[in-house]
Design a protein around this motif. Structure first.
Motif, PDB file in Angstrom:
ATOM      1  N   MET A   1       0.842  -1.187   0.000  1.00 13.43           N
ATOM      2  CA  MET A   1       0.000   0.000   0.000  1.00 13.43           C
ATOM      3  C   MET A   1       0.886   1.250   0.000  1.00 13.43           C
ATOM      4  O   MET A   1       1.927   1.266   0.622  1.00 13.43           O
ATOM      5  CB  MET A   1      -0.889   0.019   1.241  1.00 13.43           C
ATOM      6  CG  MET A   1      -1.915  -1.102   1.285  1.00 13.43           C
ATOM      7  SD  MET A   1      -3.165  -0.921   0.048  1.00 13.43           S
ATOM      8  CE  MET A   1      -4.552  -0.443   1.003  1.00 13.43           C
ATOM      9  N   ARG A   2       0.388   2.265  -0.714  1.00 18.04           N
ATOM     10  CA  ARG A   2       1.088   3.549  -0.784  1.00 18.04           C
ATOM     11  C   ARG A   2       0.208   4.636  -0.214  1.00 18.04           C
ATOM     12  O   ARG A   2      -1.002   4.643  -0.422  1.00 18.04           O
ATOM     13  CB  ARG A   2       1.380   3.904  -2.240  1.00 18.04           C
ATOM     14  CG  ARG A   2       2.327   2.968  -2.928  1.00 18.04           C
ATOM     15  CD  ARG A   2       2.666   3.430  -4.343  1.00 18.04           C
ATOM     16  NE  ARG A   2       3.061   4.826  -4.360  1.00 18.04           N
ATOM     17  CZ  ARG A   2       2.537   5.733  -5.199  1.00 18.04           C
ATOM     18  NH1 ARG A   2       1.621   5.410  -6.048  1.00 18.04           N
ATOM     19  NH2 ARG A   2       2.953   6.978  -5.168  1.00 18.04           N
ATOM     20  N   LYS A   3       0.823   5.576   0.494  1.00 19.04           N
ATOM     21  CA  LYS A   3       0.110   6.750   0.984  1.00 19.04           C
ATOM     22  C   LYS A   3       0.244   7.848  -0.056  1.00 19.04           C
ATOM     23  O   LYS A   3       1.354   8.159  -0.500  1.00 19.04           O
ATOM     24  CB  LYS A   3       0.706   7.240   2.301  1.00 19.04           C
ATOM     25  CG  LYS A   3       0.139   6.596   3.508  1.00 19.04           C
ATOM     26  CD  LYS A   3       0.609   7.316   4.748  1.00 19.04           C
ATOM     27  CE  LYS A   3      -0.048   6.678   5.946  1.00 19.04           C
ATOM     28  NZ  LYS A   3       0.354   7.304   7.190  1.00 19.04           N
ATOM     29  N   ILE A   4      -0.898   8.425  -0.448  1.00 17.65           N
ATOM     30  CA  ILE A   4      -0.899   9.474  -1.458  1.00 17.65           C
ATOM     31  C   ILE A   4      -1.692  10.657  -0.904  1.00 17.65           C
ATOM     32  O   ILE A   4      -2.806  10.478  -0.390  1.00 17.65           O
ATOM     33  CB  ILE A   4      -1.540   8.981  -2.771  1.00 17.65           C
ATOM     34  CG1 ILE A   4      -0.715   7.807  -3.331  1.00 17.65           C
ATOM     35  CG2 ILE A   4      -1.646  10.105  -3.788  1.00 17.65           C
ATOM     36  CD1 ILE A   4      -1.366   7.078  -4.468  1.00 17.65           C
ATOM     37  N   THR A   5      -1.122  11.859  -1.009  1.00 18.02           N
ATOM     38  CA  THR A   5      -1.820  13.065  -0.572  1.00 18.02           C
ATOM     39  C   THR A   5      -2.488  13.695  -1.781  1.00 18.02           C
ATOM     40  O   THR A   5      -1.832  13.998  -2.784  1.00 18.02           O
ATOM     41  CB  THR A   5      -0.845  14.056   0.080  1.00 18.02           C
ATOM     42  OG1 THR A   5      -0.219  13.416   1.182  1.00 18.02           O
ATOM     43  CG2 THR A   5      -1.595  15.294   0.566  1.00 18.02           C
ATOM     44  N   LEU A   6      -3.794  13.882  -1.688  1.00 17.07           N
ATOM     45  CA  LEU A   6      -4.575  14.474  -2.764  1.00 17.07           C
ATOM     46  C   LEU A   6      -4.504  15.994  -2.688  1.00 17.07           C
ATOM     47  O   LEU A   6      -4.109  16.555  -1.665  1.00 17.07           O
ATOM     48  CB  LEU A   6      -6.026  13.991  -2.674  1.00 17.07           C
ATOM     49  CG  LEU A   6      -6.225  12.469  -2.609  1.00 17.07           C
ATOM     50  CD1 LEU A   6      -7.697  12.127  -2.458  1.00 17.07           C
ATOM     51  CD2 LEU A   6      -5.640  11.794  -3.832  1.00 17.07           C
ATOM     52  N   SER A   7      -4.946  16.678  -3.743  1.00 16.82           N
ATOM     53  CA  SER A   7      -4.872  18.143  -3.766  1.00 16.82           C
ATOM     54  C   SER A   7      -5.738  18.770  -2.686  1.00 16.82           C
ATOM     55  O   SER A   7      -5.462  19.864  -2.222  1.00 16.82           O
ATOM     56  CB  SER A   7      -5.274  18.685  -5.138  1.00 16.82           C
ATOM     57  OG  SER A   7      -6.635  18.430  -5.393  1.00 16.82           O
TER      58      SER A   7
END
Length: 160
Positions: A1-7
């Protein structure tokens, strides 16, 4: 799993962001702009720039040459329809197209509009990354997000 920060500042944990978006697990701000049997178009979730569209394959593949004949036709027809709408509805004269095969997501193409304000970052493809980072770091305001959402709605109305 990857952590991704959205706009919008939210952080999500997913195996593949494209799969999460095309399957509806994650709803992009403004929703789906355009969808076909094989492709899903949405505003880029990381960069709040009006008319910045991601066209993603629904099938988890990495490379252009993995598209079937039917998918290739759908891909070019979808990109053409979106580009026409960007020009006619949003007044976007120029677009940079990017797709890379070493991404952590699956096959998708970025359709990055070129606006006059971007000239301060340079006038070539080299300016795109600084432009995207500038938008992410400085344009996450309610006012700009409303402009982005308005652009999404205009594209959706034209394309659907």
């Amino acid at each position: 799993m990857r952590k991704i920060t959205l706009s919008n500042g939210k952080t999500v944990e997913v195996e593949c962001l494209s799969c999460a978006l095309t399957s509806g697990l994650i709803e992009p701000d403004g929703g789906v702009i355009f969808e076909t049997e094989h492709f899903h178009a949405h505003q880029d979730v990381a960069y709040p720039i009006e008319g910045l569209v991601i066209l993603a394959s629904k099938r988890h593949i990495k490379c252009l040459d993995e598209l079937t004949d039917e998918e290739r036709l759908d891909y070019i027809n979808s990109m053409t329809a979106i580009r026409k709408a960007q020009r006619e509805v949003l007044g976007i004269d120029y677009v940079y197209y990017f797709y890379n095969e070493d991404t952590t997501h699956h096959f998708h193409t970025w359709m990055v509009p070129r606006y006059d304000w971007m000239n301060e970052f340079g006038g070539s493809v080299e300016s795109v990354r600084p432009v995207l980072l500038h938008a992410r770091n400085h344009w996450n305001s309610e006012d700009n997000n409303q402009k982005v959402l308005k652009a999404i709605e205009a594209l959706k109305k034209t394309l659907n």
